[in-house]
Motif scaffolding. Structure first.
Motif: not given
Length: 120
Positions: A106-113
């Motif tokens: 399972c992966f958590v995508a991040t944007h600006d942390g």
């Protein structure tokens, strides 16, 4: 089973569960949608992702990230056909007890942390 905001009651049945499918059919339910679980055997070579400077992804942490995964999944599908919110406890049951849950997949995508999306 869960009653949608439209008043329609929907049930999800695994195609391998013939007894449950038969029960639903006896009670007048009929198939309206199907989904597929697709798999592929991966060889040893993998491609390294190329992320924009303000984006990235990380592996989920088992026993820690489940509330975040639930929140992101619920928000991601909120405008999906026939969406009905799933309470956290029920979602966690399905995730852990029914599926083959592996937090390392399972992966958590991040944007600006900040967490912005999820792959479960």
């Amino acid at each position: 089973m869960r009653r949608a905001s439209s008043g329609v009651v929907r049930a999800v049945a695994d195609e391998r569960d013939a007894r449950y499918k038969a029960l639903l059919e006896r009670r007048g339910y009929r198939p309206i949608r199907a989904s597929y679980r697709m798999t592929i055997d991966l060889g040893p070579a993998t491609l390294a992702p190329s992320w924009p400077a303000d984006a990235g992804a990380r592996t989920a942490i088992g026993g820690v990230d489940e509330p975040l995964l639930h929140d992101l999944a619920q928000r991601s599908f909120a405008d999906h056909w026939g969406f009905t919110p799933t309470p956290y406890g029920e979602w966690l049951h399905w995730l852990r007890e029914i599926d083959e849950y592996d937090p390392t997949l399972c992966f958590v995508a991040t944007h600006d942390g900040v967490a912005a999306g999820v792959v479960i």
